[in-house]
Enzyme design. Sequence first.
Site, short mmCIF file in Angstrom:
data_model
loop_
_atom_site.label_atom_id
_atom_site.label_comp_id
_atom_site.label_asym_id
_atom_site.label_seq_id
_atom_site.Cartn_x
_atom_site.Cartn_y
_atom_site.Cartn_z
N CYS A 169 2.85 6.81 10.56
CA CYS A 169 2.87 7.45 9.26
C CYS A 169 4.05 8.41 9.11
CB CYS A 169 1.56 8.18 8.98
SG CYS A 169 0.18 7.05 8.91
N ARG A 205 0.83 -1.20 0.00
CA ARG A 205 0.00 0.00 0.00
C ARG A 205 0.86 1.25 0.00
NH1 ARG A 205 1.12 2.01 4.82
NH2 ARG A 205 1.35 0.57 6.56
N ALA A 212 -6.21 5.87 10.16
CA ALA A 212 -5.16 5.96 9.14
C ALA A 212 -5.70 5.42 7.82
CB ALA A 212 -3.95 5.15 9.59
#
Lengths: 462, 228
Positions: B184, B86, B153
Amino acid sequence: MATDVVMPQMGESIAEGTIVRWIKKVGDQVDRDEPLFEISTDKVDAEIPSPVAGVVSEIRVKEGETVPINSVVAVIGGAVQAAGGVQPGAPAAAPPGPSQQADGAPARAVTPEDGARSAPPPRSAEPPASPASSPRPAAVVERAETIESAIRQRSSPLVRRIAKEHNVDISQLRGTGIAGRVTKNDILGYLDGQEGQEGRVGQAGQVGQVGQVGQEGRVGQVGQVGQVAPGGIGSDTVEKMSPMRKRIAEHMVLSRRTSAHVHSVFEVNFTRVAQVRDARKAEFERAGTKLTYLSFIARAAIDALHAVPVVNASVDGDSIIYHREVNIGIAVALDWGLIVPVIKHADEKNLLGLSRSIADVANRARTKQLKPDDVQGGTFTITNPGVFGALFGMPIINQPQVAILGVGNVEKRPVVIDDAIAIRQMAYLTLGYDHRIIDGAVADQFMSIVKRALENWEPNAG
Amino acid sequence: MPRAHSPGSRALGICRPGRVSYLEALALQRKLVEQRRSGAIDDVLLLLEHPHVITLGVRGDGGRSHILAGTDALASRGVEVHETGRGGDVTYHGPGQIVGYPILDLKPDRCDVHRYVRDLEDVLIRTAADFGIGAQRVPGLTGVWVGREKLAAIGVRLSRWITSHGFALNVSTDLDYFNLIVPCGIADRGVTSVERLLGRPVPTVAVEDRIVSHFCQVFDRSAVELSA
């Protein structure tokens, strides 16, 4: 012939893209639609397929570089071109099939080796914490297949929905889809086969729907349609009631038999509410919900129920049960009938909470997400035939409750104010009540409270 | 009363397989993407929970430098580390967190990656609002935020407009686990959960139900629960 491959525009507001990884190298054979490279924008990674079949003759943008959209990033030739890094042996080496590379090994993983094809899970970066907690690949695949087959077997929610609506047993149909799956075409074809019936049934159904939807009271009229042709005359269509239709029918007739229905209609000036609604619309939208007239009406009715508790009651033999809880049922029109989900403890909610709850139950009713508990325990019901254009309704009480509020269409009408004719947002509200325990004066007292609250709405009242 | 969606909206299978290991879910998504592409299945929304795991995105070093804890510390807490396909940086998944993996074909009318991410944010913001939480977007920082703390997220992968990966919403997540990483890669912001914000436990399934409802509204789909 050489074809330019460009950085695609992946969205309206996107001006550039970063190449994260080249899946093909110069000299590699690529099929049309086979993944060629991966790009990245913010939190989205996308795999870009080749526009044509051929051999990658040139790669112009390196991994990690960002270029504007429509920049040429690679060139694909019809045959091996004499471009830079072509390795003679490369085209012969079969590239991994698209399915493995499509979503396969993570970008940072080294070249996908053969083993990775049959065992798609990427290597964990660190040794797994404890061997016991690390699932064996076989188990992984097996579990995934269980879930997957569950999805595939029942994979056509649309088909299942159609089947349910038409009372068709899917297992009795012959599927032409993958692994004998019943496709949408299969079921539509099956239903078409019964066309003569279906067409007319659909129409009859609609008549019923408008009635029930608007207001339970009209279900009675649908019954009359039935009386015209009890057994079906000549070309008439005979249709079995759906379980929901049957329940509605029984419930309505039971209510008519049980309660001594009386209706009282009040005219309410909604101008003030309309102003407050306009002023606070944006605020509610920011909070993620819509501010509707119904929210105001529910709020006003709840306060009136506190003031006149006998309207929030039930009859049990010769006893009157006054309910402590105020649980408001909201009649929701469905394409396939009518349902009345209940907002529990509605008196504990402010205007925002009520708006959310109303939207929530309505949505869940329409997406069939209601749980049995969601339609039980109501102490008072509001129905809204006005949304279908009705001036006012004469709704049937939702047993074992003793009153139901019907909301007519809110629209601008001429009204007399201080001997002048003015234009105001007006609507008729109807209270259907059970005369066994509620007398006219009490019902009107209740309605006066509702009317007063709506006509004098405090701009910032919760 | 508002309509949830037009009667003709596309079907969305809702699959809630419970707790699924990260690798299982990855393998499952990969298969579903292929099947979605071939038309063998309709759009699916997987709602599940992972055992403790730290996952890395595809950018840069995938956020490896944002794992703060040593290998031993991770092992002793039973946390696995996996690379993913991803977008985005490092993140943590674990019990009490709703992980949503929509496998949707965005063709023909939703081919816009930013719109897709915005729509996911929208679903989560509306869901939070149902519980009285005022969550919002922060320009430039994908995800859903409450003040300076991240509630959910988002990390998405597209494969020829078929989506995979998705979102992770903290409901009753043990937020201590986030101390193992810089979520992140954003160092100066924290994480939060529905439970922490409300000061009371909220059943995960109630939150899931709200997600499904808003997902269908935002994406104009009709939900059908699948049992898996």
